[in-house]
Design an enzyme around this catalytic site. Structure first.
Site, mmCIF file in Angstrom:
data_model
loop_
_atom_site.group_PDB
_atom_site.id
_atom_site.type_symbol
_atom_site.label_atom_id
_atom_site.label_comp_id
_atom_site.label_asym_id
_atom_site.label_seq_id
_atom_site.Cartn_x
_atom_site.Cartn_y
_atom_site.Cartn_z
ATOM 1 N N GLY A 1 0.834 -1.186 0.000
ATOM 2 C CA GLY A 1 0.000 0.000 0.000
ATOM 3 C C GLY A 1 0.865 1.229 0.000
ATOM 4 O O GLY A 1 2.097 1.154 0.083
ATOM 5 N N GLY A 2 0.217 2.391 -0.068
ATOM 6 C CA GLY A 2 0.944 3.645 -0.160
ATOM 7 C C GLY A 2 1.805 3.928 1.048
ATOM 8 O O GLY A 2 2.760 4.677 0.959
ATOM 9 N N THR B 1 3.902 -2.151 3.636
ATOM 10 C CA THR B 1 3.914 -3.402 2.894
ATOM 11 C C THR B 1 3.683 -4.555 3.863
ATOM 12 O O THR B 1 4.135 -4.508 5.012
ATOM 13 C CB THR B 1 5.272 -3.595 2.189
ATOM 14 O OG1 THR B 1 5.574 -2.416 1.437
ATOM 15 C CG2 THR B 1 5.245 -4.779 1.248
ATOM 16 N N VAL B 2 3.000 -5.598 3.379
ATOM 17 C CA VAL B 2 2.775 -6.805 4.171
ATOM 18 C C VAL B 2 3.583 -7.931 3.548
ATOM 19 O O VAL B 2 3.500 -8.197 2.338
ATOM 20 C CB VAL B 2 1.276 -7.183 4.199
ATOM 21 C CG1 VAL B 2 1.070 -8.408 5.077
ATOM 22 C CG2 VAL B 2 0.453 -6.021 4.707
ATOM 23 N N LYS C 1 3.893 -6.797 8.941
ATOM 24 C CA LYS C 1 3.476 -5.505 8.391
ATOM 25 C C LYS C 1 4.562 -4.490 8.703
ATOM 26 O O LYS C 1 4.914 -4.275 9.868
ATOM 27 C CB LYS C 1 2.145 -5.070 9.004
ATOM 28 C CG LYS C 1 1.640 -3.747 8.470
ATOM 29 C CD LYS C 1 0.277 -3.383 9.034
ATOM 30 C CE LYS C 1 -0.802 -4.242 8.423
ATOM 31 N NZ LYS C 1 -2.153 -3.734 8.798
ATOM 32 N N ASP D 1 -12.510 0.767 10.922
ATOM 33 C CA ASP D 1 -12.646 0.502 9.484
ATOM 34 C C ASP D 1 -13.158 -0.923 9.257
ATOM 35 O O ASP D 1 -12.618 -1.669 8.449
ATOM 36 C CB ASP D 1 -11.309 0.709 8.777
ATOM 37 C CG ASP D 1 -11.484 0.793 7.257
ATOM 38 O OD1 ASP D 1 -10.519 0.464 6.543
ATOM 39 O OD2 ASP D 1 -12.578 1.173 6.806
#
Length: 962
Positions: free
Chosen positions: A30-31, A34-35, A50, A140
């Site tokens: 992702g921005g 990273t995973v 993560k 979320d």
């Protein structure tokens, strides 16, 4: 070297060691992070790693704190967090690696049954609930943040971390790590369409926000659409064959107002999990689908022989209330996280056992009589109704939330007594309210559902009540049976009042009244009109229309007799209305009449009795008749403790009411004892800004002021004013009272210019609400005048107190010859201001009047008599009446005892001045030493009094020895 936000992190390749973990490969990017899949050599297992570089908005310390809290959260339905640390690559969080997919992918694999979807969400909800218990909010929740492993275990991922990483676009839809990389960091955290309305408004998210997102996700999985894409959510859910109870639970969880949702995630899950158990009506063999008792397929009043009827009655009671149902009810009540649940459960079961025994005895006294006697048949039908009511309440209590547990004891105590069906007060149903034979069967079939709606109302399950009552109203209207339409309408109006939806309530109650009027249903007319009158006077401030509805209630009650139970409802609303108009004598008369009638027609422990007593206690306190208020408040507290137990949060109000009566009588220590009890109850069960906790704080501040602890009182009053302004606005009388209380405390700590601003606000609001001549205006003016005097603005003070005296002091005495209780205080203020202005004649006359009124007026005026005596002593001293000044000051000291240090110092200064006038230096020094000993610990009053002591001491040095 440790990575900083200004440097690019070193690249990560397979085999790189981060902490103790060995990177195996990338799972998603992702921005902002990273995973990776990684290997933990210490524990020989794969993990999801993560990697989160610290940002300027969210520090590594913040991220680490959240991750460590989550690491302590061990729950089978939460994706576990194992470890958190820092490396040259940034902050890392080691998490459980779930070898499966997310909920969105799971649903795409094959069509899922409704029950299968519900089971997954129940598991996910348990994970949310476990996090909420730790004080964590997900922020979320959505289908892609729910992971389902190959072991079919459901895990919720990304608690509290969704705000930290961005953009899932690079992750494939079925990737098991999609849920580990959350949405883009924005001002409002979350995923559009799943965010609760209050979060969109900029309010901080909490557990109820998660509840909203949970329900949005559930709707999406059941229908394929989010709620904002559907015309009617309930209709769409109904087409999915979702059980009615679960539909209602979801709709409630989607309420735009957080306080209308469930009080917790477990309560929502309980409502979703409830499986409706079919049972038949008591009246007829027509299934209703109510949760609760056994199958009752006949009316116990309609069998052919006495023997059959008695046996059937015993069977009916056994089916409605039995050991199995009692055990289930105990489990339902004690399963909640409410502090008083166990105590409430015990009391509820004891009362229901007693109620069932009363029903059995009442039925046995009637069932053996020969069938056919209209009176006997009518009384037996009355018992049928009581059994339906018992059954409905048992059903409502079997699916409780926190509110229904709070209300359970009162709800059971409020059951109509079976003994009334056999007593002299029983009357048959009027012929005009009997359903025509052509629809009698269908009407009988609706009665249990009407009672269920009522049971939901008394247990605080308002959305359930509204849903059931709407169904009953529609079906009764289709049958053309207006009495039941009116009854359902009244109950709906009652629920809406309790929800604070006053405009809707007004419409519902007016329709109920007019429907009842059309069929001469006097009971429903009285109930609807009386509730309209009290609601409009309390909430709408539309007193003329409230008076009109109260007169309509009286007209209907007169047909029963104003001394009936229906008459009691009219008298109660009359008392409330008169109180709102400031007509306190009329209010007291009406409320006392209502109380007497309720005691005559209801059981001694019925919850209505302490409710009316509490209104009377509030009335007495408003009139400053504190001795009478104390007696009534003690009775209320005793009755409600016996009813609810000693751990129930509803006792908070009763403890506060009693403390409010004790404080102005000069009993601050006892008042604080009751307030501490109330605060302990509130801390156990209420939010910090709950109105009842604010009430405790308000009264605690008052008691602290009485003890001279003004700084702590100031903090409490300032917080109360902040909440009142936010929740009620500037023009509400409660806001005015908060201004008044804060101003009085600011006066004590010396911030008198600031106090004056708050006094002016209080006066302006009271005038706007009550008119210029109301006693609350006089109260605020009197305090404002005192502050002006302290600032040395004595001419302004005189004009201000003159207005207060015009309102209070010039009012005629009542029939008993008593002046208004506030008159003594205003007269005392007039005397002090006259001394400030050098008007000895007015000062002496006003001070005498203050003492005279206080001596004749019970409650706070009499308790404040020593202070008034000191003012009188000062006025006599100024007038040259030294012996009379000496007498008044000594009498004040005798009444004061060790308390009230300011009044004690003022009295000693008068006696010192008298001694100086007599040339007795030894006596002067003795009184000055005693004055010094009683000086307040700190504050501007200490400074002023100390200065007066020094000045008298200096003057005393010039005395010639006698």
């Amino acid at each position: 070297m440790e990575h900083t936000s200004d440097e690019a992190p070193p690249p990560v390749e397979r085999g790189t060691t981060i902490g103790r973990y060995v990177v195996l490969g990338e799972l998603g990017r992702g921005g902002m992070g990273t995973v990776w899949s990684a290997f933990d050599p210490d524990l020989d297992r794969k993990v999801a790693l993560k990697l989160l570089p610290a940002s300027s908005e969210h520090s590594a310390a913040d991220l680490g704190r959240e991750a460590r809290i989550l690491a302590k959260l061990a729950h089978p339905n939460v994706a576990a967090i194992y470890d958190v640390g820092r490396s040259e690559h940034g902050l890392y969080i080691a998490m459980e690696l779930v070898d499966g997919g997310d909920l969105a992918r799971w649903q795409q694999l094959r069509p899922r049954a409704v029950r299968e979807i519900l089971e997954v969400f129940l598991d996910a909800g348990r994970g949310l609930a476990a996090a909420h218990d730790k004080g964590l909010v997900h922020r979320d929740f959505k289908p892609t943040n729910v992971l389902i492993g190959s072991d079919q275990r459901v895990r919720v991922a990304d608690f509290g971390l969704a705000r930290l990483v961005a953009d899932e676009a690079s992750l494939s839809p079925g990737d098991s790590m999609r849920g580990l990389a959350a949405s883009e960091l924005t001002e409002v955290v979350g995923t559009p369409g799943f965010i609760a309305p209050e979060v969109l408004r900029g309010e901080p998210p909490d557990a109820r926000s998660d509840q909203y997102s949970f329900c949005v996700s559930l709707v999406w999985c059941l229908t394929g659409s989010r709620p904002d894409e559907l015309r009617d959510v309930d209709e769409a859910l109904a087409s999915s064959s979702l059980p009615r109870g679960a539909r209602r639970a979801i709709v409630r969880g989607l309420s735009p107002r957080p306080d209308e949702r469930f009080e917790s995630m477990p309560a929502l899950l309980q409502a979703l999990a409830a499986r409706p158990r079919s049972r038949a009506r008591l009246a007829l063999a027509l299934g209703l689908g109510l949760a609760g008792g056994g199958a009752l397929t006949w009316s116990v009043s309609r069998s052919s022989t006495p023997a059959d009827r008695c046996a059937e009655g015993r069977a009916a009671l056994e089916s409605t209330w039995n050991e199995e149902r009692a055990a289930g009810l105990r489990e339902s009540l004690t399963h909640t996280a409410v502090a008083h649940a166990e105590q409430t459960s015990q009391r509820v079961l004891e009362r229901l056992d007693a109620h069932a025994q009363q029903w059995s005895e009442a039925h046995a006294s009637l069932c053996a009589r020969a069938p056919g006697d209209p009176e006997v048949e009518g009384r037996l039908r009355c018992l049928d109704d009581r059994l339906i009511e018992l059954d409905a309440l048992g059903s409502a209590l079997a699916e409780p939330d926190g509110a229904s547990v709070d209300l359970a004891s009162q709800a059971v105590a409020g059951l109509r007594s079976p003994r009334a069906c056999t007593g002299d007060e029983w009357t048959p149903l009027p012929a005009n309210l009997e359903p025509p034979p052509s629809i009698a069967t269908q009407v009988d079939a609706l009665r249990p559902r009407l009672e269920l709606g009522s049971a939901y109302e008394v247990t605080g399950q308002f959305e359930r009540a509204l849903a059931v009552l709407a169904e009953v109203s529609r079906e009764a209207e289709s049958l053309g049976y207006a009495p039941m339409v009116a009854q359902a309408g009244y109950l709906r109006g009652l629920v809406l009042v309790e929800q604070g939806r006053y405009d809707e309530a007004k419409q519902a109650l007016e329709r109920a009244f007019m429907t009842a009027f059309g069929v001469a249903d006097d009971a429903t007319m009285v109930q609807s009109a009386a509730l309209l009158a009290s609601t409009m006077s309390s909430r709408h401030a539309d007193l003329p229309r409230a008076e009109l509805w109260n007169e309509l209630a009286r007209s209907a009650a007169e047909r029963y007799g104003l001394d009936s139970e229906q008459g009691a409802s009219y008298w109660q609303s009359s008392g409330i209305l008169a109180f709102r108009r400031g007509e306190y004598d009329r209010s007291r008369e009406a409320l006392e009449r209502a109380l007497a009638l309720y005691r005559a027609h209801l059981p001694a422990d019925h919850p209505t009795i302490p409710a009316v007593l509490s209104l009377l206690a509030a009335l007495e306190a408003t009139e400053r008749r504190y001795v009478e208020a104390e007696a009534k408040a003690r009775e209320v507290l005793a009755l409600r403790t016996a009813l609810l137990g000693d751990r129930h949060p509803d006792l908070i109000t009763d403890e506060v009411t009693l403390a409010s009566a004790l404080t102005p009588q000069g009993k601050p220590d006892e008042a604080i004892e009751h307030l501490e009890r109330a605060l302990a109850l509130g801390m156990a069960s209420l939010d910090p800004e709950h109105p009842r906790r604010l009430g405790v704080q308000n009264n605690l501040a008052t008691a602290l002021n009485r003890k001279g602890e003004h700084e702590r009182a100031r903090e409490l009053y300032a917080e109360i004013l902040r909440v009142r302004l936010r929740d009620l606005g500037r023009e509400d009388p409660a806001t005015a009272l908060a201004h008044h209380n804060l101003a009085s405390t600011l006066y004590h700590v010396g911030a008198r210019e600031e106090a004056l601003e708050h006094h002016r606000e209080a006066v302006a609001i009271f005038e706007a609400v009550y008119g210029r001549d109301h006693e609350r205006v006089a109260l605020a003016l009197n305090s404002q005048a005192t502050t002006l005097e302290a600032l040395g603005r004595c001419d302004e003070a005189e004009q201000t107190v003159a207005r207060a005296w015009t309102i209070i002091g010039e009012a005629a005495a009542d029939e008993a010859g008593e002046r208004h209780p506030l008159a003594a205080f205003v007269a005392d203020t007039r005397a002090s201001i006259a001394l400030c202005r050098g008007d000895e004649e007015t000062a002496l006359a006003s001070a005498r009047l203050a003492v005279e009124i206080a001596e004749a007026t019970p409650g706070e005026p009499r308790a404040t008599l020593p202070r008034f005596l000191v003012t009188l002593a000062q006025a006599r001293l100024r007038a040259g009446e030294t012996q009379e000044a000496d007498d008044a000051a000594r009498r004040a000291i005798d009444l004061l005892g060790p308390a009230s240090p300011v009044s004690r110092v003022r009295a000693e200064l008068v006696l010192a001045a008298v001694a100086r006038a007599r040339g007795d230096e030894a006596e002067l020094r003795s009184h000055l030493e005693r004055a010094k000993a009683h000086l307040p610990a700190d504050g501007p009053r200490r400074e002023s009094l100390a200065r007066q002591i020094d000045e008298l001491g200096a003057e005393g040095r010039d005395l010639e020895p006698r």
